[in-house]
Design an enzyme around this catalytic site. Structure first.
Site, short mmCIF file in Angstrom:
data_model
loop_
_atom_site.label_atom_id
_atom_site.label_comp_id
_atom_site.label_asym_id
_atom_site.label_seq_id
_atom_site.Cartn_x
_atom_site.Cartn_y
_atom_site.Cartn_z
N ASP A 45 -0.27 -3.79 11.68
CA ASP A 45 -1.65 -4.25 11.54
C ASP A 45 -2.53 -3.20 12.20
O ASP A 45 -2.33 -2.86 13.36
CB ASP A 45 -1.86 -5.63 12.15
CG ASP A 45 -3.08 -6.32 11.54
OD1 ASP A 45 -3.27 -6.19 10.32
OD2 ASP A 45 -3.84 -6.97 12.27
N ASN A 105 0.84 -1.19 0.00
CA ASN A 105 0.00 0.00 0.00
C ASN A 105 0.88 1.25 0.00
O ASN A 105 1.52 1.57 1.00
CB ASN A 105 -0.90 -0.05 1.25
CG ASN A 105 -1.87 1.10 1.33
OD1 ASN A 105 -1.58 2.21 0.88
ND2 ASN A 105 -3.01 0.87 1.92
N ARG A 118 -1.35 5.55 13.87
CA ARG A 118 -0.05 5.12 13.30
C ARG A 118 1.06 6.03 13.80
O ARG A 118 2.16 5.59 14.11
CB ARG A 118 -0.14 5.12 11.78
CG ARG A 118 1.06 4.46 11.12
CD ARG A 118 0.82 4.12 9.66
NE ARG A 118 -0.10 3.01 9.54
CZ ARG A 118 -1.27 3.06 8.89
NH1 ARG A 118 -1.67 4.16 8.31
NH2 ARG A 118 -2.04 2.00 8.84
#
Length: 195
Positions: A70, A11, A178
């Protein structure tokens, strides 16, 4: 320090977001940069397990320090779903369908509380270390904004009046799950100052 870091993803959005957050001390690479095209089977039962599967796979393949990530959306009223199945909740990485499924399941439910979570697993010759970030917020009943990716258009972080998809990437990256996990990772990498 100019460290190469392999992030276990194809990604490009995720790679760019991590590069922006980590800054110029790192050269963030993705699986595509190394022509690693095999699918990594994420069959763990937790965010930690899936992050480990990805990071370990990449390190064993390349011998380059690797970061497995994840992430997912955890919705209180849905008993924690979509959770570890966030990317494939209604269709594999088809976030229009995934978002619609969540909105359909949440129809008529007043409790809109949810959080985004990221678990990072850093894997090198010393084995795995984990870092976790969370952002609490609420789900809208409809899409707002065109930036970001994943469930960003329906998630408003606590204390904000915009969805992640309405925010400029720099603003999102200051508060995202994140970012929190990567900050902990950066703290871990810092060499302790000599007294």
């Amino acid at each position: 320090m100019n460290m190469e870091l392999l992030v276990a993803t194809h990604n490009e959005h995720k790679k760019e977001e991590i590069q922006q957050i980590l800054g110029h001390n790192f050269r963030v690479k993705s699986l595509s940069d190394y022509n690693i095209n095999e699918e990594i089977i994420e069959d763990g039962h937790s965010f930690n397990a899936n992050a480990l599967i990805k990071a370990k796979y990449c390190f064993e393949k390349t011998n380059i320090p690797s970061l497995g990530d994840d992430s997912g959306l955890v919705v209180e009223a849905l008993d924690g779903r979509p959770g570890i199945f966030s990317a494939r909740y209604a269709g594999d990485h088809d976030f229009a369908k995934n978002i619609q499924k969540v909105l359909d399941e949440m129809e008529g439910i007043e409790n809109r509380k949810a959080y985004f979570i990221t678990v990072l697993c850093y894997y090198d010759k010393n084995g795995p270390i984990y870092f976790e970030g969370r952002v609490q917020g609420n789900l809208l009943t409809h899409h707002k904004g065109a930036k970001g990716f994943g469930y960003d258009p329906i998630f408003v972080p606590e204390g904000k009046d915009k969805t992640f998809a309405e925010m400029d990437p720099q603003d999102k990256n200051k508060i995202s799950h994140r970012k929190q996990a990567l900050d902990l990772f950066l703290d871990f990498l810092k060499v302790p100052e000599k007294k």
